[in-house]
Design a protein around this motif. Structure first.
Motif, PDB file in Angstrom:
ATOM      1  N   ARG A 144       0.838  -1.206  -0.068  1.00 62.94           N
ATOM      2  CA  ARG A 144      -0.110   0.041  -0.168  1.00 62.94           C
ATOM      3  C   ARG A 144       1.049   1.202  -0.002  1.00 62.94           C
ATOM      4  O   ARG A 144       0.774   2.228   0.860  1.00 62.94           O
ATOM      5  CB  ARG A 144      -0.918   0.048   1.128  1.00 62.94           C
ATOM      6  N   ASN A 145       1.683   1.295  -0.902  1.00 64.72           N
ATOM      7  CA  ASN A 145       2.806   2.234  -0.875  1.00 64.72           C
ATOM      8  C   ASN A 145       3.064   2.857  -2.500  1.00 64.72           C
ATOM      9  O   ASN A 145       3.536   1.884  -3.212  1.00 64.72           O
ATOM     10  CB  ASN A 145       4.039   1.649  -0.539  1.00 64.72           C
ATOM     11  N   ALA A 202       7.858  -4.363   7.228  1.00 68.91           N
ATOM     12  CA  ALA A 202       6.586  -3.606   7.116  1.00 68.91           C
ATOM     13  C   ALA A 202       5.622  -4.186   8.032  1.00 68.91           C
ATOM     14  O   ALA A 202       4.544  -3.322   8.230  1.00 68.91           O
ATOM     15  CB  ALA A 202       5.901  -4.039   5.532  1.00 68.91           C
ATOM     16  N   THR A 203       5.638  -5.112   8.673  1.00 71.12           N
ATOM     17  CA  THR A 203       4.915  -5.556   9.784  1.00 71.12           C
ATOM     18  C   THR A 203       5.048  -4.654  11.068  1.00 71.12           C
ATOM     19  O   THR A 203       4.247  -4.289  12.080  1.00 71.12           O
ATOM     20  CB  THR A 203       4.655  -7.042  10.146  1.00 71.12           C
ATOM     21  N   LYS A 204       6.204  -4.396  11.318  1.00 68.00           N
ATOM     22  CA  LYS A 204       6.778  -3.605  12.553  1.00 68.00           C
ATOM     23  C   LYS A 204       6.600  -1.963  12.178  1.00 68.00           C
ATOM     24  O   LYS A 204       6.172  -1.089  13.071  1.00 68.00           O
ATOM     25  CB  LYS A 204       8.197  -3.754  12.621  1.00 68.00           C
ATOM     26  N   VAL A 205       6.966  -1.547  10.965  1.00 66.34           N
ATOM     27  CA  VAL A 205       7.114  -0.112  10.864  1.00 66.34           C
ATOM     28  C   VAL A 205       5.797   0.068   9.678  1.00 66.34           C
ATOM     29  O   VAL A 205       5.814  -0.589   8.838  1.00 66.34           O
ATOM     30  CB  VAL A 205       8.411   0.185   9.824  1.00 66.34           C
ATOM     31  N   LYS A 206       4.987   1.022   9.865  1.00 66.07           N
ATOM     32  CA  LYS A 206       3.821   1.523   9.025  1.00 66.07           C
ATOM     33  C   LYS A 206       4.192   2.648   8.120  1.00 66.07           C
ATOM     34  O   LYS A 206       3.677   2.711   7.075  1.00 66.07           O
ATOM     35  CB  LYS A 206       2.658   1.539   9.917  1.00 66.07           C
ATOM     36  N   GLU A 207       5.181   3.234   8.443  1.00 63.62           N
ATOM     37  CA  GLU A 207       5.531   4.599   7.890  1.00 63.62           C
ATOM     38  C   GLU A 207       6.164   4.405   6.472  1.00 63.62           C
ATOM     39  O   GLU A 207       6.832   3.694   6.303  1.00 63.62           O
ATOM     40  CB  GLU A 207       6.191   5.522   8.718  1.00 63.62           C
ATOM     41  N   ILE A 208       5.371   4.653   5.230  1.00 61.77           N
ATOM     42  CA  ILE A 208       5.848   4.521   4.198  1.00 61.77           C
ATOM     43  C   ILE A 208       7.166   5.187   3.778  1.00 61.77           C
ATOM     44  O   ILE A 208       8.047   4.148   3.422  1.00 61.77           O
ATOM     45  CB  ILE A 208       4.905   5.038   3.147  1.00 61.77           C
TER      46      ILE A 208
END
Lengths: 336, 352
Positions: free
Chosen positions: B94-95, B156-162
């Motif tokens: 989703r990026n 990506a499961t730990k960090v959400k910020e694009i």
């Protein structure tokens, strides 16, 4: 589901919820939850921030496993369902705002047909009819080919609800569906949920911080308190004073007459009021905000206020003044 | 209801028109690409050669059959594969800025190839290019890119910020390139040379033999992408929604990653790292179709990707001269303005 013979859709029995860090250890957020919801009911989940509302909804929606106790959906243990079976019984709306450009309302709602369509997601006539009906039910007919990033927050939330209708499930779960909305949209969305529960016999469970709308529209509240979870009609919970316990560590108190939370005012000053109707009612509210209570009789009060809308006259021992707005009246009273 | 049907029709024709336009442009630029090269061949001779006419020059036939057609087909496969890989990555993460090159998937493929080539003493570029060794290189690239995809997914499961994920992806790429550099440092001269030529990226170095490996690989990757188009649509709403709609997240993610690793890995194995096509093309596809449905976006990305690579290849030939530019640089110069435009457009809201 026929109206008149409600079936038990959600049943929580001595449930503990939380996060499993590994097989042996788990962090329990809340335990001993017992509650239920039937068909045709709109149930509001109320509780302070951090008390575990989201965790409970996530557990019921199947994202997290129950730590202990029983969680049954339509009579069967939730863990016994596959993802697909669960998707045919229950749909979900999260707090997250969906931001995808070039996605039409129709296409987003049609995603609700996911568990019903074939491998390639081909829509047959029946799917199209259900999608159109879902869009109509939330009042967005004519918006089918609008892009969702061009909609207002309230409209977007309605689209997300239409998607759950297209999914055609008995149970709908919404995590704070009114969080980003303005007042009129809050009422509209909760009223829509009420209508869907009653007209279509669905079971709708939503979490909210907005007590006024929850009390006005829900059939049942699940009240998450520090030491227990209470359920009942909103009015029952007001009368048995359980709602008073909601913010027990706080300065807020629940006004049982008004059906909403208030911040207690320091009472000290008294004023005797003469007047009638709406103007009097709002004058009392304005005075309450400024720390004035209504005096029982004229003799003991040092301040007399006569409401003769659109003018207010104030009579103290030394002065007599007239005002043309509550704003200027209050400003004057604060200088005394 | 009448109004709605009217809308459906206009949208259907828009999608139809866009796909028709691109499917006409691709063969046109394919022929144009055949026309341009260091040795002048007229359009008539090219058409004669393609349609196997009796009286065509044998030297012309050789150039066209062994050099120009393989190169143009490679361009089409490269564009299609990288675009479909980029489209799937953008949807799953989703990026809007995800792509095989940015998130280190291409460099993962490089590492796989480097370990194989430098470890076994030069399977590429040398005289020993065989059908089996080509499959070996492709498989090494698949494993490399697949492992990096899993690593990025974990992050990506730990960090959400694009932006954080992108920066981490760039760091991973740099780390991998350092490892590849160290491997080069310890390898002998001839192996090193063949590897360095490979890293420059080239469509022209793909032989008919390698094409026999590349073509089925890309077709399988694209087939898997088509099979996942319903899953990809659901991924648009995020994994929570996808799960409550009954999707088996692990299975769907595995399909998408398999396809991405095969597509990006195969291309990187034979043509070297080619950047920016994978990020830019899916956005052009979304913009021209005005849809988010993957059953339409995948064919459209294939066509636009193929077109972009054919155009890049024509530019890289520097029409009128005998020099050839590295294809990497051309795709970067074409792709970067589009990526800058995406960043500016999305400054305030990170959306696809």
């Amino acid at each position: 589901m026929k109206p008149g013979e409600p079936t038990k859709i959600i049943s929580l029995d001595n449930l503990s919820i939380g996060y499993r860090s590994d097989r042996k250890t788990s962090k329990i957020v809340k335990s001993e939850i017992s509650a239920s919801a039937h068909s045709g009911e709109l149930v509001a989940l109320i509780g302070e921030n951090g008390i575990g509302k989201s965790t409970l909804l996530k557990t019921i929606a199947g994202f997290q496993q129950p730590i202990q106790g029983e969680l049954r959906i339509c009579g069967k243990q939730i863990v016994s369902y596959t993802e697909k079976e669960l998707a045919l019984l229950m749909s979900f709306v999260s707090t997250e705002i969906i931001r995808v450009s070039n996605l039409t309302v129709f296409d987003l709602v049609s995603l609700g047909r996911f568990p019903h369509t074939n491998w390639f997601g081909k829509l047959v006539d029946q799917d199209r009819t259900l999608i159109e009906e879902a869009i109509k039910a939330v009042g967005l007919s004519g918006f089918e080919y609008r892009m969702i990033d061009h909609l207002s927050d309230g409209e977007r939330q309605k689209v997300m609800i239409a998607r759950t209708l297209a999914q055609d499930t008995q149970l709908i779960i919404l995590d704070e569906p009114t969080a980003y909305l303005d007042l009129s949209n809050k009422y509209e969305i909760v009223h829509l949920l009420h209508r869907l529960a009653h007209e279509k016999g669905k079971t709708i469970l939503f979490s909210t911080h907005d007590l006024t709308t929850a009390i006005a529209e829900s059939d049942k509240l699940w009240l998450m308190l520090n030491d227990s979870v209470e359920q009942g009609a909103p009015e029952d919970l007001i009368l048995n004073k359980n709602l008073n316990r909601l913010f027990q560590n706080n300065t807020l108190y629940f006004d049982q007459q008004l059906g909403d939370f208030r911040i207690p005012r320091i009472k000290g000053k008294e004023a005797f009021l003469v007047g009638e109707g709406l103007a009097l009612a709002w004058t009392i509210k304005a005075l309450a905000r400024n720390g004035f209570t209504q005096a029982e009789n004229a003799e003991n009060a040092l301040i007399h206020i006569t409401v003769n809308y659109p003018t207010w006259s104030v009579c103290t021992l030394s002065h007599e003044e007239e005002f043309d707005s509550l704003f200027s009246l209050c400003r004057y009273l604060n200088t005394i | 209801m009448g109004k709605i049907e009217l809308n459906t029709n206009t949208y259907a024709t828009r999608e139809f028109r866009v796909l028709l336009l691109f499917s006409l442009l691709v063969p046109l630029f394919f022929l144009l690409d055949l026309l341009i090269g260091s040795y002048y061949i007229s359009a008539a001779e090219i058409l004669k050669a393609i349609f196997r006419s009796e009286n065509s020059d044998s030297q012309v036939l050789l150039i066209i059959n062994n050099f120009r057609i393989p190169k143009a087909i490679t361009a089409i496969l490269t564009g299609a594969a990288l675009s479909v890989a980029g489209l799937q990555m953008q949807t799953v993460f989703r990026n809007p800025l995800a792509g095989p090159d940015i998130l280190g998937v291409s460099s993962g493929a490089s590492l796989g190839v480097a370990l194989l080539v430098l470890g076994t003493g030069g399977l590429l570029g040398g005289t020993m290019v065989t059908y089996a060794s080509s499959w070996g290189i492709v498989a090494a690239a698949w494993v490399g890119s697949g492992l990096i995809l899993l690593l990025i997914m974990l992050i990506a499961t730990k960090v959400k910020e694009i932006m954080t994920i992108l920066i981490l992806g760039i760091l991973i790429s740099s780390g991998i390139f350092s490892i590849v550099n160290i491997l080069q440092y310890f390898s002998d001269e001839s192996t090193l040379k063949s590897f360095v030529i490979w890293t420059m990226g080239s469509l022209g170095s793909v032989t008919n033999l390698q094409l026999a490996v590349l073509l089925p690989s890309v077709l399988i990757g694209i087939l898997i992408a088509f099979l996942s188009s319903k899953f990809l649509d659901a991924f648009l709403l995020g994994e929570n929604y996808a799960q409550t709609m009954g999707m088996n997240i692990r299975f769907a993610r595995m399909l998408v990653f398999l396809s991405t690793a095969i597509l990006a890995g195969s291309i990187t194995a034979f043509c070297g790292p080619i950047g920016f096509i994978g990020i830019a093309v899916p956005h052009i596809a979304r913009m021209s179709l005005r849809t988010a449905k993957h059953s339409l976006l995948i064919p459209c990305s294939i066509l636009i990707g193929a077109l972009m690579m054919l155009i890049s290849d024509i530019f890289s030939q520097l029409p009128g001269s005998e020099k050839t530019l590295p294809i990497n640089s051309v795709t970067a110069l074409l792709g970067i303005p589009i990526v800058i435009w995406i960043i500016i457009k999305n400054k305030n809201n990170n959306r696809l």
